[in-house]
Enzyme design. Structure first.
Site, mmCIF file in Angstrom:
data_model
loop_
_atom_site.group_PDB
_atom_site.id
_atom_site.type_symbol
_atom_site.label_atom_id
_atom_site.label_comp_id
_atom_site.label_asym_id
_atom_site.label_seq_id
_atom_site.Cartn_x
_atom_site.Cartn_y
_atom_site.Cartn_z
ATOM 1 N N CYS A 174 0.868 -1.187 0.000
ATOM 2 C CA CYS A 174 0.000 0.000 0.000
ATOM 3 C C CYS A 174 0.905 1.236 0.000
ATOM 4 O O CYS A 174 2.067 1.153 -0.413
ATOM 5 C CB CYS A 174 -0.987 -0.019 1.157
ATOM 6 N N HIS B 153 14.695 -14.276 12.201
ATOM 7 C CA HIS B 153 14.309 -14.218 13.616
ATOM 8 C C HIS B 153 12.811 -14.398 13.831
ATOM 9 O O HIS B 153 12.394 -15.102 14.742
ATOM 10 C CB HIS B 153 14.731 -12.883 14.230
HETATM 11 O O1 RP5 Z 1 -4.451 7.593 -1.371
HETATM 12 P P1 RP5 Z 1 -5.042 7.790 -0.003
HETATM 13 O O2 RP5 Z 1 -6.386 7.116 0.105
HETATM 14 O O3 RP5 Z 1 -5.061 9.221 0.455
HETATM 15 O O4 RP5 Z 1 -4.079 7.065 1.030
HETATM 16 C C1 RP5 Z 1 -4.082 5.673 1.131
HETATM 17 C C2 RP5 Z 1 -2.777 5.171 1.618
HETATM 18 O O5 RP5 Z 1 -2.390 5.830 2.811
HETATM 19 C C3 RP5 Z 1 -2.260 4.910 3.848
HETATM 20 O O6 RP5 Z 1 -3.393 4.918 4.636
HETATM 21 C C4 RP5 Z 1 -2.119 3.573 3.199
HETATM 22 O O7 RP5 Z 1 -0.758 3.343 2.966
HETATM 23 C C5 RP5 Z 1 -2.849 3.706 1.906
HETATM 24 O O8 RP5 Z 1 -2.258 3.008 0.862
#
Ligand code: RP5
Length: 149
Positions: free
Chosen positions: A65, A98
């Site tokens: 993400c 680990h």
């Molecule tokens: O593009 P927007 O919806 O603003 O942000 C989404 C990202 O920001 C974080 O919550 C997560 O990593 C997600 O991928």
């Protein structure tokens, strides 16, 4: 090796690069993520990846993400999942050796594609050491069992 991968809109492009790289190395990659940059809620992809992982033997998961944080939080809610958010090579190796991590979380808005691919390759080529780490991992597992809500 079987690798189940998932992403949200922020991880879409990096997910594609990882899939191409791993498939080129002969891995079986099962893509349970989203297939566009249209905004979506990452817990949906996390659930799909974990569900698929549970159907397979000896598969590992990768979640991508924007930061990797939300996906790692969500993935670690699932029984038996040891998800590691990794943005450097040292941690990539350590978390296999680990922690016996079975899911790798990456932030596409944090690291470059090159760094991400190096992290993925390091993570996949590292192995759990067992021994004293079994004791610690069992302690974590005990938390999962006793604190179940
Ligand atoms: O593009 P927007 O919806 O603003 O942000 C989404 C990202 O920001 C974080 O919550 C997560 O990593 C997600 O991928």
């Amino acid at each position: 090796m079987k690798i189940v991968i998932g992403n949200d809109h922020a991880g879409f492009e990096l997910k594609g690069a990882i899939v191409t790289c791993l498939a080129g190395q002969g891995h079986e990659v099962i893509d349970c993520g989203s297939f566009t940059t249209e905004s979506m809620d990452f817990p949906v992809s996390v659930k799909r990846v974990i569900t698929k992982l549970r159907e397979l033997d000896d598969a590992l998961g990768i979640l991508v993400c924007g930061t990797g944080v939300g996906m790692s939080i969500a993935a670690n809610k699932y029984d038996g999942i040891r998800a590691a958010l990794v943005h450097d090579l040292f941690t990539a190796r350590m978390t296999r050796e680990h922690n016996d991590s079975n899911v790798l979380c990456l932030g596409a808005r944090v690291i470059s594609e090159d760094d991400a691919l190096n992290i993925v390759n390091t993570w996949l080529s590292s192995s759990y050491l067992g021994g004293k780490y079994d004791v610690r991992n069992k302690m974590i597992r005990d938390i999962e069992v006793t604190e179940q809500c």
